[in-house]
Scaffold this motif. Structure first.
Motif, PDB file in Angstrom:
ATOM      1  N   LEU A   1       0.837  -1.202   0.000  1.00  0.00           N
ATOM      2  CA  LEU A   1       0.000   0.000   0.000  1.00  0.00           C
ATOM      3  C   LEU A   1       0.875   1.257   0.000  1.00  0.00           C
ATOM      4  O   LEU A   1       0.610   2.218  -0.735  1.00  0.00           O
ATOM      5  CB  LEU A   1      -0.934  -0.031   1.223  1.00  0.00           C
ATOM      6  N   TYR A   2       1.957   1.250   0.814  1.00  0.00           N
ATOM      7  CA  TYR A   2       2.887   2.383   0.800  1.00  0.00           C
ATOM      8  C   TYR A   2       3.412   2.597  -0.613  1.00  0.00           C
ATOM      9  O   TYR A   2       3.495   3.715  -1.102  1.00  0.00           O
ATOM     10  CB  TYR A   2       4.066   2.142   1.748  1.00  0.00           C
ATOM     11  N   ALA A   3       3.762   1.504  -1.267  1.00  0.00           N
ATOM     12  CA  ALA A   3       4.336   1.627  -2.619  1.00  0.00           C
ATOM     13  C   ALA A   3       3.311   2.258  -3.566  1.00  0.00           C
ATOM     14  O   ALA A   3       3.647   3.130  -4.382  1.00  0.00           O
ATOM     15  CB  ALA A   3       4.754   0.246  -3.123  1.00  0.00           C
ATOM     16  N   GLU A   4       2.060   1.858  -3.434  1.00  0.00           N
ATOM     17  CA  GLU A   4       1.040   2.443  -4.324  1.00  0.00           C
ATOM     18  C   GLU A   4       0.874   3.942  -4.041  1.00  0.00           C
ATOM     19  O   GLU A   4       0.820   4.767  -4.956  1.00  0.00           O
ATOM     20  CB  GLU A   4      -0.298   1.722  -4.133  1.00  0.00           C
TER      21      GLU A   4
ATOM     22  N   ASP B   1       3.032   5.930  -2.781  1.00  0.00           N
ATOM     23  CA  ASP B   1       4.227   6.685  -3.139  1.00  0.00           C
ATOM     24  C   ASP B   1       4.281   7.035  -4.626  1.00  0.00           C
ATOM     25  O   ASP B   1       5.050   7.897  -5.047  1.00  0.00           O
ATOM     26  CB  ASP B   1       5.493   5.919  -2.703  1.00  0.00           C
ATOM     27  N   GLU B   2       3.468   6.377  -5.396  1.00  0.00           N
ATOM     28  CA  GLU B   2       3.383   6.709  -6.833  1.00  0.00           C
ATOM     29  C   GLU B   2       2.576   7.993  -7.062  1.00  0.00           C
ATOM     30  O   GLU B   2       2.564   8.549  -8.144  1.00  0.00           O
ATOM     31  CB  GLU B   2       2.677   5.571  -7.592  1.00  0.00           C
ATOM     32  N   VAL B   3       1.847   8.423  -6.036  1.00  0.00           N
ATOM     33  CA  VAL B   3       1.012   9.625  -6.183  1.00  0.00           C
ATOM     34  C   VAL B   3       1.670  10.755  -5.410  1.00  0.00           C
ATOM     35  O   VAL B   3       1.936  10.615  -4.215  1.00  0.00           O
ATOM     36  CB  VAL B   3      -0.415   9.382  -5.615  1.00  0.00           C
ATOM     37  N   HIS B   4       1.936  11.863  -6.116  1.00  0.00           N
ATOM     38  CA  HIS B   4       2.742  12.913  -5.482  1.00  0.00           C
ATOM     39  C   HIS B   4       1.904  14.071  -4.969  1.00  0.00           C
ATOM     40  O   HIS B   4       0.929  14.472  -5.605  1.00  0.00           O
ATOM     41  CB  HIS B   4       3.806  13.404  -6.459  1.00  0.00           C
TER      42      HIS B   4
ATOM     43  N   LEU C   1      -7.330   4.255  -6.801  1.00  0.00           N
ATOM     44  CA  LEU C   1      -6.177   3.413  -6.460  1.00  0.00           C
ATOM     45  C   LEU C   1      -6.661   2.001  -6.120  1.00  0.00           C
ATOM     46  O   LEU C   1      -7.412   1.804  -5.163  1.00  0.00           O
ATOM     47  CB  LEU C   1      -5.394   4.005  -5.285  1.00  0.00           C
ATOM     48  N   THR C   2      -6.223   1.052  -6.926  1.00  0.00           N
ATOM     49  CA  THR C   2      -6.756  -0.310  -6.817  1.00  0.00           C
ATOM     50  C   THR C   2      -6.484  -0.924  -5.451  1.00  0.00           C
ATOM     51  O   THR C   2      -7.372  -1.505  -4.830  1.00  0.00           O
ATOM     52  CB  THR C   2      -6.079  -1.205  -7.885  1.00  0.00           C
ATOM     53  N   TYR C   3      -5.243  -0.791  -4.992  1.00  0.00           N
ATOM     54  CA  TYR C   3      -4.894  -1.489  -3.762  1.00  0.00           C
ATOM     55  C   TYR C   3      -5.528  -0.826  -2.535  1.00  0.00           C
ATOM     56  O   TYR C   3      -6.018  -1.501  -1.632  1.00  0.00           O
ATOM     57  CB  TYR C   3      -3.371  -1.583  -3.624  1.00  0.00           C
ATOM     58  N   LEU C   4      -5.556   0.494  -2.534  1.00  0.00           N
ATOM     59  CA  LEU C   4      -6.184   1.229  -1.431  1.00  0.00           C
ATOM     60  C   LEU C   4      -7.643   0.782  -1.278  1.00  0.00           C
ATOM     61  O   LEU C   4      -8.109   0.479  -0.174  1.00  0.00           O
ATOM     62  CB  LEU C   4      -6.112   2.742  -1.702  1.00  0.00           C
ATOM     63  N   ASN C   5      -8.364   0.743  -2.379  1.00  0.00           N
ATOM     64  CA  ASN C   5      -9.771   0.323  -2.330  1.00  0.00           C
ATOM     65  C   ASN C   5      -9.889  -1.127  -1.874  1.00  0.00           C
ATOM     66  O   ASN C   5     -10.764  -1.468  -1.075  1.00  0.00           O
ATOM     67  CB  ASN C   5     -10.430   0.507  -3.695  1.00  0.00           C
TER      68      ASN C   5
END
Ligand code: HEM
Length: 498
Positions: free
Chosen positions: A323-326, A328-331, A347-351
């Motif tokens: 989730l952190y990695a996902e 971190d892709e958003v700035h 965000l797929t993983y967040l959801n």
């Protein structure tokens, strides 16, 4: 014990329980009274009477219902006129195809006779009121609610920064009770969006409205079920707390006399005064009835889901890392601490993380009652009029036949491309927001609020577990919503560089 004695015993136990409940924390009180009321309502016909007496007031009835279904199958007869169902198709029949009305238990939410979309049992009344209130929860209107959620999320981030600073550790690590902080967060969002003002719970935890409304609901619940008892034991029973009315009337009057239009839920409710039909115009009492119920339906559901999500993430470091990695892709822009919803909503993983948490820790953990209004056919059963049908979401959510390894926290289940990794899950067997005409009107509101809060929290802070807290969090309870027994959960937080 004959039936008369059994009922006397039940009544005595309920009375003792209610006296005891008057001493405990507010929301828990309402939940337990609901629970006691379920016990009184169902128990007279029950097949395992002693068990329900222990489990319902203790808050462990969600496990009891699950065990009954494991033992007796997807339809369990609790008595001549009460059954519980835990098969996803049967639950859909009850909630969607038959669209059975809510059972009499919902009276406990009609504090002092106040109906709301949540508590109404009459289908026509509900349909009309839901149509009137629905615009406040439309996807389009949610955009105007975002700045309020944004500000409260910023307060949460600032509060954690202050805690880290005041903990004075060289390592720049702080310790927070995230369970309580999320509770304050969800109340503040409702203050801003439904009551037109901030409760400032994150800052000082002292606004009178959340407590007054909880007390109001508790007294209303007791009055509905035990009118005589409430007259004897409850101070001011049968009367509304005048301070709540005064507060809301003042807010509404200020709105009506002011020039500035605040685009929140309250505004939509106030504007119903322009409705063509008299029956669609909500007066101050009706507005109060709806907003009070939002506070019950939309605070602990959110805060406990967020709390459980953090606990589940801390239990599964690989999921947290993903989730952190996902995120971190958003700035974030320079100086921006909180995401805009548009940046994260897809965000797929967040959801997937949020849905997986709602599956395992089902907010509506206790079976929800509906009632037949005439002879009704359900699977092979011919149900008589006035049969209570309890729909058991928690069992469906943890049933191996729908969810392989059901107690494992695996957000990947929600991502079709990743389902190859293990057995396929039946995503259709999810009732976190219920289904049919009485599904959660606040679903999109809730998802927006939870995404903003969780994503911004993790963007700003590294979270790490405290072993004793993790152990304690294994103990679950369900009164109105599923919660941890301790009602507090501490973890370590450290600022991340953005
Ligand atoms: C994670 C958050 C939430 C979850 C899991 C959730 C879940 C549910 C469920 C399961 C129901 C059906 C209850 C029943 O049949 O007794 C429901 C109904 C309802 N919820 Fe939510 N809810 C959430 C957040 C919210 C929020 C934020 C609000 C309002 C601000 C809200 C307002 C309502 C209302 C008014 C109803 C009654 C709808 C009707 O009967 O027409 N909920 N919710």
């Amino acid at each position: 014990m004959d039936l008369e004695n059994t009922l006397k015993h039940i009544e005595n136990a309920s009375h003792q329980a209610i006296e005891y409940l008057s001493e405990r924390a507010n929301l828990e009180k309402i939940g337990k009274i609901t629970a006691i009321s379920v016990a009184t309502y169902v128990v007279a016909n029950f097949i395992e009477v002693p068990k329900i007496f222990i489990d319902i007031p203790k808050g462990t009835s969600f496990q009891m219902f699950r065990d009954f279904h494991d033992k007796y199958g997807p339809i369990v007869r609790l008595g001549p006129k009460t059954i519980a169902v835990s098969d996803k198709d049967l639950v859909k029949d009850v909630l969607i195809t038959e669209d059975l009305p809510k059972g009499p238990l919902y009276k406990v939410f009609q504090g002092h006779g106040k109906l709301s979309i949540f508590s109404a049992t009459d289908k026509e009344w509900h349909k009309r009121r839901r149509r009137v209130v629905a615009p406040a929860f439309s996807v389009k209107y949610l955009k105007s609610l975002e700045p309020f959620m944004h500000n409260v999320t910023l307060n949460l981030v600032n509060k954690i920064d202050k805690t880290i600073a005041s903990d004075h550790g060289d390592d720049n690590v702080g310790q927070i009770d995230i369970w309580t902080l999320f509770k304050s967060f969800s109340l503040d969002v409702l203050g801003e969006t439904a009551f037109g003002t901030s409760f400032n719970m994150i800052d000082d935890n002292a606004h009178f409205i959340p407590k007054a409304i909880n007390d109001e609901m508790r007294n209303g619940a007791i009055s509905a079920y035990y009118p005589l008892l409430s007259k004897i034991f409850l101070k001011g029973a049968g009367k509304m707390n005048p301070k709540i009315n005064e507060f809301l009337r003042r807010v509404i009057d200020e709105r009506l006399s002011g020039t500035e239009k605040r685009e929140d839920i309250l505004q939509i409710l106030i504007e119903t005064k322009e409705a063509d039909e008299q029956a669609d115009r909500l007066n101050a009492d009706a507005i109060m009835g709806e907003t009070a119920l939002f506070l019950i339906a939309g605070s602990e559901t959110i805060s406990n889901t967020l709390g459980f999500t953090v606990i589940n993430l801390l239990r599964t470091p690989d999921v947290l890392a993903k989730l952190y990695a996902e995120l971190d892709e958003v700035h974030l822009e320079e100086g921006q601490l909180v995401f805009d919803h548009d940046q994260i909503k897809n965000l797929t993983y967040l959801n997937a993380v949020l849905y997986e948490s709602m599956r395992i820790n089902t907010a509506a953990g206790n079976a929800l009652p509906r009632i037949t209004t005439g002879p009704t056919k359900l699977a092979h059963l011919n149900l008589e009029k006035d049969t209570v049908v309890m729909t058991n979401f928690y069992h469906i959510h943890t049933d191996e036949k729908y969810w392989p390894s059901p107690y494992q926290f695996k957000p990947e289940r929600w991502i079709p491309e990743e389902q190859d990794n293990f057995e396929v899950n039946d995503l259709d067997a999810f009732f976190g927001f219920s289904a049919g005409s009485r599904n959660c009107i606040g679903k999109n509101f809730a998802m927006q609020e939870m995404r903003l809060c969780l994503a911004s929290l993790l963007k700003n802070f590294e979270i790490t577990p405290i072993a004793a807290e993790m152990e304690q969090a294994k103990e679950l309870r369900t009164y109105i919503t599923m919660t941890i027994a301790s009602h507090t959960f501490d973890c370590k937080v450290k600022r991340r560089t953005l």
